[in-house]
Design an enzyme around this catalytic site. Structure first.
Site, PDB file in Angstrom:
ATOM      1  N   GLU A   1      84.412   0.669  69.161  1.00 24.15           N
ATOM      2  CA  GLU A   1      85.036   1.617  67.619  1.00 24.15           C
ATOM      3  C   GLU A   1      83.617   2.033  66.871  1.00 24.15           C
ATOM      4  O   GLU A   1      83.865   1.553  65.804  1.00 24.15           O
ATOM      5  CB  GLU A   1      85.680   0.737  67.061  1.00 24.15           C
ATOM      6  CG  GLU A   1      87.016   0.041  67.815  1.00 24.15           C
ATOM      7  CD  GLU A   1      87.414  -1.178  66.962  1.00 24.15           C
ATOM      8  OE1 GLU A   1      87.174  -1.474  65.782  1.00 24.15           O
ATOM      9  OE2 GLU A   1      88.532  -1.905  67.495  1.00 24.15           O
TER      10      GLU A   1
ATOM     11  N   GLY B   1      81.699   4.407  64.211  1.00 19.84           N
ATOM     12  CA  GLY B   1      81.904   4.996  63.445  1.00 19.84           C
ATOM     13  C   GLY B   1      80.688   6.008  62.883  1.00 19.84           C
ATOM     14  O   GLY B   1      80.171   7.058  63.600  1.00 19.84           O
TER      15      GLY B   1
ATOM     16  N   TYR C   1      77.552   1.254  46.480  1.00 22.63           N
ATOM     17  CA  TYR C   1      76.855   0.242  47.554  1.00 22.63           C
ATOM     18  C   TYR C   1      75.459   0.258  47.065  1.00 22.63           C
ATOM     19  O   TYR C   1      74.406  -0.392  47.784  1.00 22.63           O
ATOM     20  CB  TYR C   1      76.909   0.296  48.879  1.00 22.63           C
ATOM     21  CG  TYR C   1      77.965   0.558  49.312  1.00 22.63           C
ATOM     22  CD1 TYR C   1      79.325  -0.016  49.661  1.00 22.63           C
ATOM     23  CD2 TYR C   1      78.418   1.973  50.234  1.00 22.63           C
ATOM     24  CE1 TYR C   1      80.410   0.125  50.182  1.00 22.63           C
ATOM     25  CE2 TYR C   1      79.705   2.124  50.853  1.00 22.63           C
ATOM     26  CZ  TYR C   1      80.707   1.281  50.589  1.00 22.63           C
ATOM     27  OH  TYR C   1      81.866   1.613  51.120  1.00 22.63           O
TER      28      TYR C   1
ATOM     29  N   CYS D   1      81.008  12.325  34.575  1.00 26.20           N
ATOM     30  CA  CYS D   1      80.780  11.347  33.292  1.00 26.20           C
ATOM     31  C   CYS D   1      80.811   9.695  33.430  1.00 26.20           C
ATOM     32  O   CYS D   1      81.675   9.192  33.099  1.00 26.20           O
ATOM     33  CB  CYS D   1      81.849  11.760  32.302  1.00 26.20           C
ATOM     34  SG  CYS D   1      81.794  13.398  32.088  1.00 26.20           S
TER      35      CYS D   1
ATOM     36  N   GLY E   1      80.140  -0.747  64.090  1.00 29.18           N
ATOM     37  CA  GLY E   1      78.910  -1.493  63.278  1.00 29.18           C
ATOM     38  C   GLY E   1      77.708  -1.020  63.312  1.00 29.18           C
ATOM     39  O   GLY E   1      76.685  -1.279  62.623  1.00 29.18           O
TER      40      GLY E   1
HETATM   41  N1  LLP Z   1      86.109  -0.869  63.272  1.00 32.10           N
HETATM   42  C1  LLP Z   1      86.511  -1.703  62.346  1.00 32.10           C
HETATM   43  C2  LLP Z   1      87.761  -2.355  62.496  1.00 32.10           C
HETATM   44  C3  LLP Z   1      86.035  -1.308  61.005  1.00 32.10           C
HETATM   45  O1  LLP Z   1      86.443  -1.901  60.074  1.00 32.10           O
HETATM   46  C4  LLP Z   1      84.948  -0.279  61.125  1.00 32.10           C
HETATM   47  C5  LLP Z   1      84.508   0.061  59.727  1.00 32.10           C
HETATM   48  C6  LLP Z   1      84.549   0.456  62.165  1.00 32.10           C
HETATM   49  C7  LLP Z   1      85.124  -0.107  63.360  1.00 32.10           C
HETATM   50  C8  LLP Z   1      83.467   1.336  62.194  1.00 32.10           C
HETATM   51  O2  LLP Z   1      82.220   0.856  61.862  1.00 32.10           O
HETATM   52  P1  LLP Z   1      80.849   1.521  61.914  1.00 32.10           P
HETATM   53  O3  LLP Z   1      80.447   1.923  63.449  1.00 32.10           O
HETATM   54  O4  LLP Z   1      81.103   2.803  61.098  1.00 32.10           O
HETATM   55  O5  LLP Z   1      79.878   0.776  61.128  1.00 32.10           O
HETATM   56  N2  LLP Z   1      82.365   2.842  53.653  1.00 32.10           N
HETATM   57  C9  LLP Z   1      81.067   1.803  54.036  1.00 32.10           C
HETATM   58  C10 LLP Z   1      81.483   1.367  55.583  1.00 32.10           C
HETATM   59  C11 LLP Z   1      82.403   0.747  55.709  1.00 32.10           C
HETATM   60  C12 LLP Z   1      82.899   0.325  57.194  1.00 32.10           C
HETATM   61  C13 LLP Z   1      84.345  -0.254  57.234  1.00 32.10           C
HETATM   62  N3  LLP Z   1      84.709  -0.597  58.587  1.00 32.10           N
HETATM   63  C14 LLP Z   1      79.642   2.612  53.900  1.00 32.10           C
HETATM   64  O6  LLP Z   1      79.855   3.581  53.668  1.00 32.10           O
HETATM   65  O7  LLP Z   1      78.709   2.074  54.326  1.00 32.10           O
END
Ligand code: LLP
Length: 426
Positions: free
Chosen positions: A284, A286, A327, A354, A247
């Site tokens: 976790e 990302g 978004y 398109c 997150g």
């Molecule tokens: N763990 C779980 C259970 C998650 O659902 C997510 C992301 C992460 C970890 C990783 O979160 P991060 O560190 O990347 O914030 N497509 C959207 C973001 C969707 C995130 C979904 N879950 C965007 O482009 O902003």
């Protein structure tokens, strides 16, 4: 030589007016591989990971890269070689981890809708933990594990009901979300898990949202989860690890998220203060590992001046970069060749798809001509992994840069690639 780094984008800088990723000129990559083209800096990924490693040094921990952010095999291989595990959300992601040489024992499986087939495959591969998201899933996982004659390591994903203060589509820790088990049901769910013969409780898990730029929601989540740990352990169920999810945000447009090491200093201090300093920690992340390591190079096709707006039409589109359309997300867009002092015009930067929603940036001041290249920044996370073949556009190519070496890590998809699985009835 003049060097102008881009703030918030380590390892991406102008050298003598030419945009470079580490030691490689973006214009050369565009000429060699065509556009749209994703370019990633390995050093930027390494630095982002190092901040977490510093923050968690000396603690029992496992960093599980949330591969949904960018699941390209070469990216996974890089993180696997750095010792990372992976947070997966589908059987497909598990196959990618295995194909990239990741260690299944360091895989955790999140997601509200795991199928029996996915559970079976993950159990056979020997993954580290299932993050179970509902009471119904717990029963099914138990049945599948019993059938296979194994025990599934489980952690219950709890919904801590804290507001991550981010976009509603990517906020996941509030009561109204589909994710996790409600706070009030957590103890009962653990008690049920402890009774089931096919399950072995190993941890507790939460994830409150994405693109979080403040520390406070994390501190709230730590408190709420530790309250639950104490309650569950008081009922005789041992919890080995605590998983705080991902997150952490990145800088897209002057955003100022805490650095990962600074964040963890504060969270660990809170854990220590509450007497949980020895607990194993899983995370976790990302976006914060890959987001600002990547850019997408695109060629300007046409300039289309208008009465109300000027359009800059480029060869990348919402199928390559879906975040603005989905978004209203902001991505900085910069020229690949800086033209110091050139007069700018204000454009909406749009793609060829398109749909009126096919825009990459609105009202951007740019000095560009057709045939020149632009770079869409912060494109390392949730771009290629969310791309599609809409309008039968093949997916872009990808290049990984390490110092002065650039390696093609994904070929551009051809039209034939996009309809390979289709069948014409006789
Ligand atoms: N763990 C779980 C259970 C998650 O659902 C997510 C992301 C992460 C970890 C990783 O979160 P991060 O560190 O990347 O914030 N497509 C959207 C973001 C969707 C995130 C979904 N879950 C965007 O482009 O902003």
């Amino acid at each position: 030589m003049t060097l102008a780094p881009l703030p918030g984008h380590p390892h991406i800088a102008y050298r003598d007016g030419e945009l470079c990723v580490e030691g490689v000129r973006v214009r050369d990559l565009a000429q060699q591989h065509g556009t749209p083209l994703f370019v990633y800096s390995q050093a930027a990924m390494r630095d982002a990971l190092a901040a977490y490693q510093r923050g968690l040094a000396g603690r029992r921990h496992q960093i599980c890269y949330a591969m949904k952010a960018n699941s390209t095999l070469a990216v996974l291989q890089f993180f696997a070689r750095q010792g990372c595990g992976f947070d997966i959300v589908s059987g497909g992601e598990l196959e990618r981890v295995l194909a990239a040489g990741g260690d299944p024992a360091k895989v955790i499986f999140s997601g509200v809708g795991k199928t029996r087939a996915e559970m079976r495959r993950a159990l056979q591969a020997g993954i580290g933990c299932f993050n179970v998201e509902s009471e119904a899933e717990l029963e099914v996982l138990d049945a599948v594990a019993v059938e296979l004659g194994v025990q599934a390591p489980v952690s219950i994903r709890v919904n801590p009901n804290v507001d991550a203060k981010t976009h509603p589509y990517i906020s996941t820790g509030l009561k109204g979300n589909k994710f996790g088990v409600a706070h009030e049901r957590t103890l009962a769910t653990y008690q049920r898990a402890a009774q089931l013969p096919g399950l072995r409780v190993v941890g507790i898990d939460c994830h409150i949202g994405s693109q979080i730029t403040e520390v406070a929601p994390y501190l709230d989540a730590v408190d709420r989860v530790l309250d639950l740990v104490q309650e569950i352990e008081a009922h005789g169920i041992a919890i080995d690890h605590v998983d705080f999810g991902g997150g952490l945000g990145i800088n897209y447009q002057g955003d100022t998220p805490p650095a990962a090491d600074a964040l963890w200093q504060q969270l660990l201090a809170r854990m220590d203060a509450r007497g949980h300093g020895q607990r194993k920690i899983l995370i976790e992340p990302g976006r914060s590992l890959v987001g600002n390591a990547g850019l997408c190079v695109t060629e300007v096709l046409y300039l289309k001046p208008g009465e109300q707006k000027n359009f800059c039409i480029v060869d990348a589109a919402m199928n390559d970069l879906p975040r603005p359309a989905m978004y209203q997300a902001y991505h900085a867009i910069v020229p690949v060749q800086g033209r110091a002092g050139a007069a700018t015009q204000v454009y909406d930067v749009v793609g060829p798809v398109c749909e009126s929603g096919d825009w990459l940036g609105r009202e951007r001041a740019l000095a560009v001509q057709p045939g020149e290249h632009l770079a869409v920044l912060s494109a390392g996370a949730y771009c290629m992994s969310m791309s599609s073949n809409y309008n039968t556009r093949g997916r872009a190519a990808e290049v990984l840069v390490d110092g002065t070496r650039a390696t093609l890590i994904r070929q551009r998809e051809s039209a034939a690639d996009t309809f390979r699985a289709e069948i014409l009835p006789k």
